[in-house]
Scaffold this motif. Sequence first.
Motif, PDB file in Angstrom:
ATOM      1  N   MET A 181      -0.279   4.279 -19.140  1.00 16.63           N
ATOM      2  CA  MET A 181      -0.154   4.584 -17.301  1.00 16.63           C
ATOM      3  C   MET A 181       0.690   3.452 -16.715  1.00 16.63           C
ATOM      4  N   VAL A 182       1.928   4.674 -16.421  1.00 17.64           N
ATOM      5  CA  VAL A 182       2.774   3.583 -15.343  1.00 17.64           C
ATOM      6  C   VAL A 182       2.699   3.630 -13.947  1.00 17.64           C
ATOM      7  N   LEU A 183       2.914   2.794 -13.264  1.00 17.33           N
ATOM      8  CA  LEU A 183       2.600   3.361 -11.994  1.00 17.33           C
ATOM      9  C   LEU A 183       3.562   2.490 -11.236  1.00 17.33           C
ATOM     10  N   TRP A 184       4.162   3.640  -9.617  1.00 22.12           N
ATOM     11  CA  TRP A 184       5.491   3.164  -9.095  1.00 22.12           C
ATOM     12  C   TRP A 184       5.071   2.811  -7.212  1.00 22.12           C
ATOM     13  N   LYS A 185       5.717   2.593  -6.589  1.00 19.64           N
ATOM     14  CA  LYS A 185       5.442   1.902  -5.854  1.00 19.64           C
ATOM     15  C   LYS A 185       4.900   4.030  -4.710  1.00 19.64           C
ATOM     16  N   GLY A 186       4.031   3.912  -4.091  1.00 11.81           N
ATOM     17  CA  GLY A 186       3.716   5.713  -3.586  1.00 11.81           C
ATOM     18  C   GLY A 186       3.984   6.359  -2.690  1.00 11.81           C
ATOM     19  N   SER A 187       5.319   5.619  -1.923  1.00  7.59           N
ATOM     20  CA  SER A 187       6.818   6.344  -1.549  1.00  7.59           C
ATOM     21  C   SER A 187       7.518   6.464  -2.255  1.00  7.59           C
TER      22      SER A 187
END
Length: 167
Positions: A64-70
């Motif tokens: 899983m990768v996450l980035w800032k929501g916007s």
Amino acid sequence: MKPILSSVFRLLLMTVCSSLPAIAQSDPVPIISSPAIEVSAEPPLVDSFTFEELLKIGGGGCGMVLWKGSGTHEDGLIFFNGLLESTALMKVDGKFVNFRRIEAEGKDFYGQKTGQVFISPDETIRVAIEVKLGEPGLESVAIESGTLRISRNGQTLDIPVAGDAGC
């Protein structure tokens, strides 16, 4: 036999004590302390990183990768968690930090759960992640939205996130 052992012990104790340097009663007793631990009054600074940086340090692959929501992944990643234990990575205060998952609950997806908690090796930084899954794709699922909460020394920062998980 007891008196002989007692006498031998007293003789041994007197010999050892007489060989030690005398300490005057007014001399301060030395205190041995551990090195000072740097405590920050600020929440951790979460830096973004690229897929290239992730691969360079041995991260990447399924997970899983996450980035800032916007933003999008092109704006930089802020979190990666692979399928193997202790493969979670973030860039905190300018340095990559490995994390170990200590809690997981919710729906399963690609070796992840919709609710997960991670801890740094020195146990000073805690990361809690809650995500809402989007539509599944070909060997992946979108992470529609979520929150990454990072805490250190009582200071907490909440970051809205989006992302992707797959293989």
